[in-house]
Scaffold this motif. Structure first.
Motif, PDB file in Angstrom:
ATOM      1  N   LYS A 101      84.309  65.006 118.074  1.00  0.00           N
ATOM      2  CA  LYS A 101      84.097  66.157 117.198  1.00  0.00           C
ATOM      3  C   LYS A 101      83.892  65.660 115.770  1.00  0.00           C
ATOM      4  O   LYS A 101      84.557  64.704 115.328  1.00  0.00           O
ATOM      5  N   LEU A 102      82.969  66.309 115.069  1.00  0.00           N
ATOM      6  CA  LEU A 102      82.672  65.948 113.690  1.00  0.00           C
ATOM      7  C   LEU A 102      83.289  66.976 112.759  1.00  0.00           C
ATOM      8  O   LEU A 102      83.022  68.174 112.872  1.00  0.00           O
ATOM      9  N   LEU A 103      84.119  66.511 111.840  1.00  0.00           N
ATOM     10  CA  LEU A 103      84.770  67.383 110.868  1.00  0.00           C
ATOM     11  C   LEU A 103      84.127  67.161 109.502  1.00  0.00           C
ATOM     12  O   LEU A 103      83.859  66.018 109.105  1.00  0.00           O
ATOM     13  N   GLU A 104      83.874  68.235 108.785  1.00  0.00           N
ATOM     14  CA  GLU A 104      83.318  68.109 107.438  1.00  0.00           C
ATOM     15  C   GLU A 104      84.327  67.409 106.547  1.00  0.00           C
ATOM     16  O   GLU A 104      85.495  67.792 106.494  1.00  0.00           O
ATOM     17  N   LEU A 105      83.907  66.367 105.873  1.00  0.00           N
ATOM     18  CA  LEU A 105      84.765  65.664 104.932  1.00  0.00           C
ATOM     19  C   LEU A 105      84.691  66.401 103.599  1.00  0.00           C
ATOM     20  O   LEU A 105      83.670  66.369 102.911  1.00  0.00           O
ATOM     21  N   ASP A 106      85.766  67.069 103.248  1.00  0.00           N
ATOM     22  CA  ASP A 106      85.789  67.959 102.089  1.00  0.00           C
ATOM     23  C   ASP A 106      86.076  67.175 100.811  1.00  0.00           C
ATOM     24  O   ASP A 106      87.143  67.288 100.198  1.00  0.00           O
ATOM     25  N   GLU A 107      85.100  66.348 100.433  1.00  0.00           N
ATOM     26  CA  GLU A 107      85.214  65.531  99.223  1.00  0.00           C
ATOM     27  C   GLU A 107      83.858  65.481  98.536  1.00  0.00           C
ATOM     28  O   GLU A 107      82.823  65.454  99.205  1.00  0.00           O
ATOM     29  N   PRO A 108      83.837  65.476  97.204  1.00  0.00           N
ATOM     30  CA  PRO A 108      82.550  65.435  96.497  1.00  0.00           C
ATOM     31  C   PRO A 108      81.758  64.163  96.786  1.00  0.00           C
ATOM     32  O   PRO A 108      80.528  64.168  96.763  1.00  0.00           O
ATOM     33  N   TRP A 109      82.444  63.074  97.086  1.00  0.00           N
ATOM     34  CA  TRP A 109      81.744  61.812  97.334  1.00  0.00           C
ATOM     35  C   TRP A 109      81.215  61.695  98.766  1.00  0.00           C
ATOM     36  O   TRP A 109      80.590  60.686  99.114  1.00  0.00           O
ATOM     37  N   ALA A 110      81.461  62.711  99.594  1.00  0.00           N
ATOM     38  CA  ALA A 110      80.968  62.674 100.970  1.00  0.00           C
ATOM     39  C   ALA A 110      79.449  62.820 101.037  1.00  0.00           C
ATOM     40  O   ALA A 110      78.819  62.382 101.998  1.00  0.00           O
ATOM     41  N   LEU A 111      78.847  63.451 100.017  1.00  0.00           N
ATOM     42  CA  LEU A 111      77.384  63.549  99.951  1.00  0.00           C
ATOM     43  C   LEU A 111      76.867  62.312  99.232  1.00  0.00           C
ATOM     44  O   LEU A 111      77.166  62.090  98.058  1.00  0.00           O
ATOM     45  N   ARG A 112      76.103  61.512  99.936  1.00  0.00           N
ATOM     46  CA  ARG A 112      75.690  60.212  99.412  1.00  0.00           C
ATOM     47  C   ARG A 112      74.204  60.208  99.059  1.00  0.00           C
ATOM     48  O   ARG A 112      73.371  60.670  99.835  1.00  0.00           O
ATOM     49  N   GLN A 113      73.905  59.679  97.891  1.00  0.00           N
ATOM     50  CA  GLN A 113      72.520  59.490  97.450  1.00  0.00           C
ATOM     51  C   GLN A 113      72.141  58.025  97.636  1.00  0.00           C
ATOM     52  O   GLN A 113      72.825  57.121  97.151  1.00  0.00           O
ATOM     53  N   PHE A 114      71.055  57.775  98.362  1.00  0.00           N
ATOM     54  CA  PHE A 114      70.539  56.426  98.507  1.00  0.00           C
ATOM     55  C   PHE A 114      69.388  56.213  97.529  1.00  0.00           C
ATOM     56  O   PHE A 114      68.644  57.149  97.212  1.00  0.00           O
ATOM     57  N   VAL A 115      69.264  54.983  97.062  1.00  0.00           N
ATOM     58  CA  VAL A 115      68.210  54.650  96.108  1.00  0.00           C
ATOM     59  C   VAL A 115      67.417  53.447  96.610  1.00  0.00           C
ATOM     60  O   VAL A 115      67.905  52.644  97.410  1.00  0.00           O
ATOM     61  N   ILE A 116      66.177  53.360  96.132  1.00  0.00           N
ATOM     62  CA  ILE A 116      65.356  52.166  96.332  1.00  0.00           C
ATOM     63  C   ILE A 116      65.415  51.368  95.031  1.00  0.00           C
ATOM     64  O   ILE A 116      65.078  51.902  93.964  1.00  0.00           O
ATOM     65  N   CYS A 117      65.864  50.136  95.108  1.00  0.00           N
ATOM     66  CA  CYS A 117      65.984  49.339  93.887  1.00  0.00           C
ATOM     67  C   CYS A 117      64.986  48.186  93.905  1.00  0.00           C
ATOM     68  O   CYS A 117      64.534  47.731  94.964  1.00  0.00           O
ATOM     69  N   TYR A 118      64.644  47.707  92.699  1.00  0.00           N
ATOM     70  CA  TYR A 118      63.691  46.608  92.539  1.00  0.00           C
ATOM     71  C   TYR A 118      63.908  46.007  91.161  1.00  0.00           C
ATOM     72  O   TYR A 118      64.551  46.618  90.289  1.00  0.00           O
ATOM     73  N   ARG A 119      63.398  44.820  90.955  1.00  0.00           N
ATOM     74  CA  ARG A 119      63.634  44.136  89.677  1.00  0.00           C
ATOM     75  C   ARG A 119      62.847  44.794  88.552  1.00  0.00           C
ATOM     76  O   ARG A 119      63.378  45.156  87.531  1.00  0.00           O
ATOM     77  N   SER A 120      61.532  44.913  88.746  1.00  0.00           N
ATOM     78  CA  SER A 120      60.665  45.493  87.735  1.00  0.00           C
ATOM     79  C   SER A 120      59.360  45.883  88.416  1.00  0.00           C
ATOM     80  O   SER A 120      58.888  45.159  89.291  1.00  0.00           O
ATOM     81  N   PRO A 121      58.752  46.997  88.005  1.00  0.00           N
ATOM     82  CA  PRO A 121      57.455  47.364  88.582  1.00  0.00           C
ATOM     83  C   PRO A 121      56.409  46.265  88.400  1.00  0.00           C
ATOM     84  O   PRO A 121      55.526  46.092  89.243  1.00  0.00           O
TER      85      PRO A 121
END
Length: 285
Positions: free
Chosen positions: A260-280
């Motif tokens: 069973k999946l329970l909602e994790l009631d924390e603001p940090w539970a929603l995660r933003q992923f980023v694409i990183c690079y040195r320089s364009p």
């Protein structure tokens, strides 16, 4: 100091990995005396002892262990050069090396890459994806081992530039008959009295949860450490522990695994992923 010989470095790796000159020679298809001579020349060139003979074989010294790390990096880079050049010789018009976290790969990255490569204009582009822990992703992009990195932005990216990629949400995964299964959502602190299964301590997810537990004056206990979220969820299936994992990974397994999946009631539970690079300016076309 003369330039280091690539063959000697490769043979040094063989010796360290096998713990034996004879086994290294067998792996390299040469005689033991040839390897012994190359190891002696390598020590003479570097001015320090690299190997110590024991009754059961040879072991690297402290300096040898340090050289082993560098030698593996050098040989890996040479292997990538050879692979890239073979791709270009076969008609490739571009090569992209990408480091990504397990969550990013499982969530949507592979689908996006497949869709990208399916476009006619991209048919001669080759993409290498390597799964790494977030600190290794940041380090790999900073040091130029990869063009792009994808990871959870909870971790610092130093001087790297980034763009938003995708989001996911962490949830608490428990066995269907677990005492917590009566809840629809739960606070992180209410999971801390139960043993967890999770990723190694240097992963971004585990680092954050350890920090959050410390802020609550509690300890985050991992009963079982695994390499992927899928494996952690399989551990939950056995009843040995609970885990915190991305809903996007756990949801397809919920019915067949009887979890069973329970909602994790924390603001940090929603995660933003980023694409990183040195320089364009450093990115290839």
């Amino acid at each position: 100091m003369r330039d280091l010989d690539l063959t000697s470095l490769r043979l040094f790796i063989y010796v360290c990995e096998s713990g034996s000159l004879a086994k290294a020679a067998e792996r390299a298809a040469i005689v033991s005396s040839a390897i012994s001579k190359r190891m002696a020349q390598l020590e003479d060139q570097l001015g320090t002892r690299l190997l110590v003979r024991k009754g059961y074989g040879v072991v690297p010294t402290t300096a040898g262990l340090n050289l082993l790390e560098h030698a593996r990096t050098i040989c890996d880079n040479v292997a990538r050069i050879e692979k890239d050049m073979r791709n270009f010789a076969a008609g490739a018009q571009g090569q992209v090396r990408l480091l990504a976290s397990a969550s990013a790969i499982a969530d949507r990255l592979t689908t996006d890459v497949v869709n990208f490569l399916a476009m006619p204009a991209h048919k001669n582009i080759h993409i290498d994806i390597e799964e790494r822990m977030t600190p290794d992703i940041v380090r790999g992009v900073q040091q130029g081992h990869a063009s792009l990195g994808i990871y959870w932005d909870a971790m610092t990216k130093g001087e790297l530039q980034s763009r938003p990629y995708c989001r996911d949400r962490l949830c608490v995964v428990v066995p269907a008959r677990h005492s917590l299964a009566v809840n629809k959502k739960i606070k992180f602190e209410h999971t801390l009295s139960y043993p967890h299964a999770g990723l190694p301590v240097n992963s971004a997810t585990q680092t954050l949860m350890q920090r959050q537990a410390a802020q609550l004056g509690q300890t985050f206990v991992q009963r079982i450490v695994v390499s992927t979220f899928e494996t952690a969820i399989r551990v939950v299936r056995t009843g040995a522990a609970i885990c915190i994992a991305p809903r996007e990974i756990a949801q397809p397994l919920a019915s067949s695994y009887e979890i069973k999946l329970l909602e994790l009631d924390e603001p940090w539970a929603l995660r933003q992923f980023v694409i990183c690079y040195r320089s364009p300016l450093e990115l290839t076309p």
